[in-house]
Design a protein around this motif. Sequence first.
Motif, PDB file in Angstrom:
ATOM      1  N   UNK A  69       0.843  -1.204   0.000  1.00 28.96           N
ATOM      2  CA  UNK A  69       0.000   0.000   0.000  1.00 28.96           C
ATOM      3  C   UNK A  69       0.876   1.251   0.000  1.00 28.96           C
ATOM      4  N   UNK A  70       1.865   1.281   0.881  1.00 29.59           N
ATOM      5  CA  UNK A  70       2.757   2.449   0.941  1.00 29.59           C
ATOM      6  C   UNK A  70       3.571   2.564  -0.345  1.00 29.59           C
ATOM      7  N   UNK A  71       4.096   1.456  -0.827  1.00 29.03           N
ATOM      8  CA  UNK A  71       4.917   1.477  -2.041  1.00 29.03           C
ATOM      9  C   UNK A  71       4.116   2.025  -3.232  1.00 29.03           C
ATOM     10  N   UNK A  72       2.834   1.701  -3.299  1.00 26.20           N
ATOM     11  CA  UNK A  72       1.991   2.194  -4.393  1.00 26.20           C
ATOM     12  C   UNK A  72       1.758   3.701  -4.304  1.00 26.20           C
ATOM     13  N   UNK A  73       2.047   4.303  -3.164  1.00 25.86           N
ATOM     14  CA  UNK A  73       1.854   5.746  -2.983  1.00 25.86           C
ATOM     15  C   UNK A  73       3.114   6.563  -3.254  1.00 25.86           C
ATOM     16  N   UNK A  74       4.196   5.897  -3.637  1.00 27.69           N
ATOM     17  CA  UNK A  74       5.425   6.614  -3.963  1.00 27.69           C
ATOM     18  C   UNK A  74       5.227   7.420  -5.241  1.00 27.69           C
ATOM     19  N   UNK A  75       5.632   8.676  -5.215  1.00 21.59           N
ATOM     20  CA  UNK A  75       5.504   9.556  -6.377  1.00 21.59           C
ATOM     21  C   UNK A  75       6.777  10.377  -6.552  1.00 21.59           C
ATOM     22  N   UNK A  76       7.001  10.786  -7.792  1.00 19.21           N
ATOM     23  CA  UNK A  76       8.052  11.758  -8.105  1.00 19.21           C
ATOM     24  C   UNK A  76       7.392  13.116  -8.227  1.00 19.21           C
ATOM     25  N   UNK A  77       8.059  14.124  -7.724  1.00 13.68           N
ATOM     26  CA  UNK A  77       7.543  15.484  -7.837  1.00 13.68           C
ATOM     27  C   UNK A  77       7.476  15.879  -9.310  1.00 13.68           C
ATOM     28  N   UNK A  78       6.400  16.549  -9.692  1.00 13.58           N
ATOM     29  CA  UNK A  78       6.227  17.015 -11.065  1.00 13.58           C
ATOM     30  C   UNK A  78       6.806  18.418 -11.268  1.00 13.58           C
ATOM     31  N   UNK A  79       7.408  18.977 -10.236  1.00 11.52           N
ATOM     32  CA  UNK A  79       7.989  20.314 -10.356  1.00 11.52           C
ATOM     33  C   UNK A  79       9.194  20.324 -11.281  1.00 11.52           C
ATOM     34  N   UNK A  80       9.348  21.422 -12.013  1.00 13.87           N
ATOM     35  CA  UNK A  80      10.511  21.571 -12.890  1.00 13.87           C
ATOM     36  C   UNK A  80      11.792  21.476 -12.069  1.00 13.87           C
ATOM     37  N   UNK A  81      12.721  20.694 -12.531  1.00  8.64           N
ATOM     38  CA  UNK A  81      14.038  20.533 -11.909  1.00  8.64           C
ATOM     39  C   UNK A  81      13.991  19.974 -10.492  1.00  8.64           C
ATOM     40  N   UNK A  82      12.924  19.293 -10.125  1.00 10.15           N
ATOM     41  CA  UNK A  82      12.841  18.678  -8.800  1.00 10.15           C
ATOM     42  C   UNK A  82      12.841  17.166  -8.975  1.00 10.15           C
ATOM     43  N   UNK A  83      13.676  16.493  -8.199  1.00  8.00           N
ATOM     44  CA  UNK A  83      13.773  15.040  -8.284  1.00  8.00           C
ATOM     45  C   UNK A  83      13.270  14.378  -7.008  1.00  8.00           C
ATOM     46  N   UNK A 102      -0.181  10.758   0.373  1.00  2.00           N
ATOM     47  CA  UNK A 102      -1.246  10.359   1.300  1.00  2.00           C
ATOM     48  C   UNK A 102      -2.458  11.271   1.152  1.00  2.00           C
ATOM     49  N   UNK A 103      -2.496  12.030   0.064  1.00  2.00           N
ATOM     50  CA  UNK A 103      -3.607  12.964  -0.133  1.00  2.00           C
ATOM     51  C   UNK A 103      -4.894  12.223  -0.480  1.00  2.00           C
ATOM     52  N   UNK A 104      -5.997  12.877  -0.207  1.00  2.00           N
ATOM     53  CA  UNK A 104      -7.302  12.318  -0.569  1.00  2.00           C
ATOM     54  C   UNK A 104      -7.364  12.228  -2.095  1.00  2.00           C
ATOM     55  N   UNK A 105      -7.709  11.082  -2.598  1.00  2.00           N
ATOM     56  CA  UNK A 105      -7.805  10.886  -4.042  1.00  2.00           C
ATOM     57  C   UNK A 105      -6.465  10.624  -4.712  1.00  2.00           C
ATOM     58  N   UNK A 106      -5.388  10.660  -3.948  1.00  2.00           N
ATOM     59  CA  UNK A 106      -4.044  10.403  -4.470  1.00  2.00           C
ATOM     60  C   UNK A 106      -3.733  11.283  -5.684  1.00  2.00           C
TER      61      UNK A 106
END
Length: 197
Positions: A145-159, A165-169
Amino acid sequence: MTAGMGSYDWRFDSGRICLDLVATSETAAGAEEPLAEAGRLGQWLVGAGLVPAGTPLPAVDGHWAARFAELRESVGQLVRAEIDGRRAESALERVNLFAAGPPPGVRAVRAPDGSLVRALSTAPECGALLAAVARDAVELLTDPVARARLRRCEGDNCRRVYLDTSRGRRRRWCSSEVCGNRERVARHRRRAAVARA
């Protein structure tokens, strides 16, 4: 945050201690290892909650910083590989080696006001603190469950990688106040430029 650092240095908003450690590499681009600067690793350890505030950290030195940077690299490789559906076996082996050590012992003590606060049972040891962070990575990556919530930031030049854990993911940025704000400002400037044209 301490005086002299940028307003968003040593952020602890990724959702996991291991991801907060990985995020310390973001400040390293084109600069010296940020954890090696005098006192910075100690500040990170306290900020991450691995060491209670006020704990003396006389043993923290360049060797500690090098070991934390090594763990950071391994966790980062492993987390990004998991997000991409790849394997990173050497990083997995290194994280497991770090996680095999015993984490620091903790105890409850009375604060001057009589309330109970957390303290370490012994003086902080590098291996024990590394084990605590590595175990956090193991727990994160072995929890589907936690692994499925891993995300990369969509910000420019951010890694940065974070736990959504937001509502609606639907969280898009590591931080709404940092990368999200940059995106909103950029969007506003684009609209203003189109309006002026």
